[in-house]
Design a protein around this motif. Sequence first.
Motif, short mmCIF file in Angstrom:
data_model
loop_
_atom_site.label_atom_id
_atom_site.label_comp_id
_atom_site.label_asym_id
_atom_site.label_seq_id
_atom_site.Cartn_x
_atom_site.Cartn_y
_atom_site.Cartn_z
N HIS A 141 -2.34 9.51 8.58
CA HIS A 141 -3.35 8.61 8.01
C HIS A 141 -2.84 7.19 7.81
O HIS A 141 -3.56 6.36 7.26
CB HIS A 141 -3.84 9.17 6.66
N TRP A 142 -1.61 6.90 8.23
CA TRP A 142 -1.06 5.58 7.95
C TRP A 142 -1.94 4.45 8.46
O TRP A 142 -2.10 3.43 7.80
CB TRP A 142 0.33 5.44 8.58
N ASN A 183 -2.08 10.33 2.12
CA ASN A 183 -1.43 9.09 2.55
C ASN A 183 -0.28 9.36 3.51
O ASN A 183 0.64 8.55 3.64
CB ASN A 183 -0.91 8.32 1.33
N SER A 243 0.83 -1.20 0.00
CA SER A 243 0.00 0.00 0.00
C SER A 243 0.87 1.25 0.00
O SER A 243 1.88 1.32 0.69
CB SER A 243 -0.93 0.00 1.22
N TRP A 266 2.22 4.77 0.82
CA TRP A 266 2.23 5.70 1.93
C TRP A 266 3.26 6.78 1.69
O TRP A 266 4.22 6.58 0.95
CB TRP A 266 2.48 5.00 3.27
N GLU A 282 -4.98 4.18 8.51
CA GLU A 282 -6.20 4.00 7.72
C GLU A 282 -5.92 3.38 6.35
O GLU A 282 -6.85 2.91 5.67
CB GLU A 282 -6.88 5.36 7.51
N ILE A 283 -4.67 3.36 5.93
CA ILE A 283 -4.34 2.97 4.56
C ILE A 283 -4.49 1.48 4.32
O ILE A 283 -4.97 1.05 3.27
CB ILE A 283 -2.90 3.43 4.23
N ASP A 284 -4.08 0.69 5.29
CA ASP A 284 -4.04 -0.77 5.12
C ASP A 284 -4.23 -1.41 6.48
O ASP A 284 -3.69 -0.91 7.48
CB ASP A 284 -2.68 -1.16 4.52
#
Length: 249
Positions: free
Chosen positions: A39-40, A35, A27, A29, A42-44
């Motif tokens: 927000h890390w 990103n 993913s 970042w 929420e990314i994966d």
Amino acid sequence: MTHHARFLFAALSVGLLSSALPAAAASHWEYTGANGATHWGEIDPSFAACASGHRQSPINIVKTVKAALPALDFHYGSAAPTIWNNGHTVQVNLPAGNTLAVGGQTYELLQFHFHTPSEEHINGKSEPMVAHFVHKNAAGELGVVAVLIRVGRANAAWEPVFRHLPRVGEKITVDELSLDLAALLPKSLGYYDFAGSLTTPPCSEGVHWMVLKEPVTLSSRQIAAFRKLVGKNARPVQALNARLVQESE
């Protein structure tokens, strides 16, 4: 090839950490924007610790407890590195054979890499850069030594790295280059000791952090070369929560 670098081009897997570290999802970042670091988590799903962890790094070191911490016994020699720009930092991968012994544990040095400004803060203040020396013990546990970097005199020991900074996605192996790893460290090895995490996704916890109190210096030219290539790549400081930061006497 004895007088020039051999350039090895590798496809960049965005978000990939070194094989020396726990595997991360692919993913995308970044440090800022949608990103970015805030927000890390929420990314994966594999990045959940970035938001929910309670022992996250880096931290602002303010209140410490003086303790008889074990000495850092570096068994660093000379090594031929591979210098890799993975899109997030410049990472110097090293062959086996260089170790750190501390508190009955022996850690193998895997790689070191850079952040600017320094991710670790001391009494609310960051330095222009930091180098993170990543080690792993036989149980697979990581021990990271942070070497803070200030602007000052040019540092000959570090110059081979800054003379061969690779472009994004590029790995450089210089046949005739041999780094004197011990010379990269400051003379005084007093340190701060605490439990933390990786400072990039997946932000895995269980990392033993040792932040050296004495910085090294690089010239403004050396620091500017890295910043021009990579830009700012420091995660904001994280909550200390219930952690204790010990300081060597």
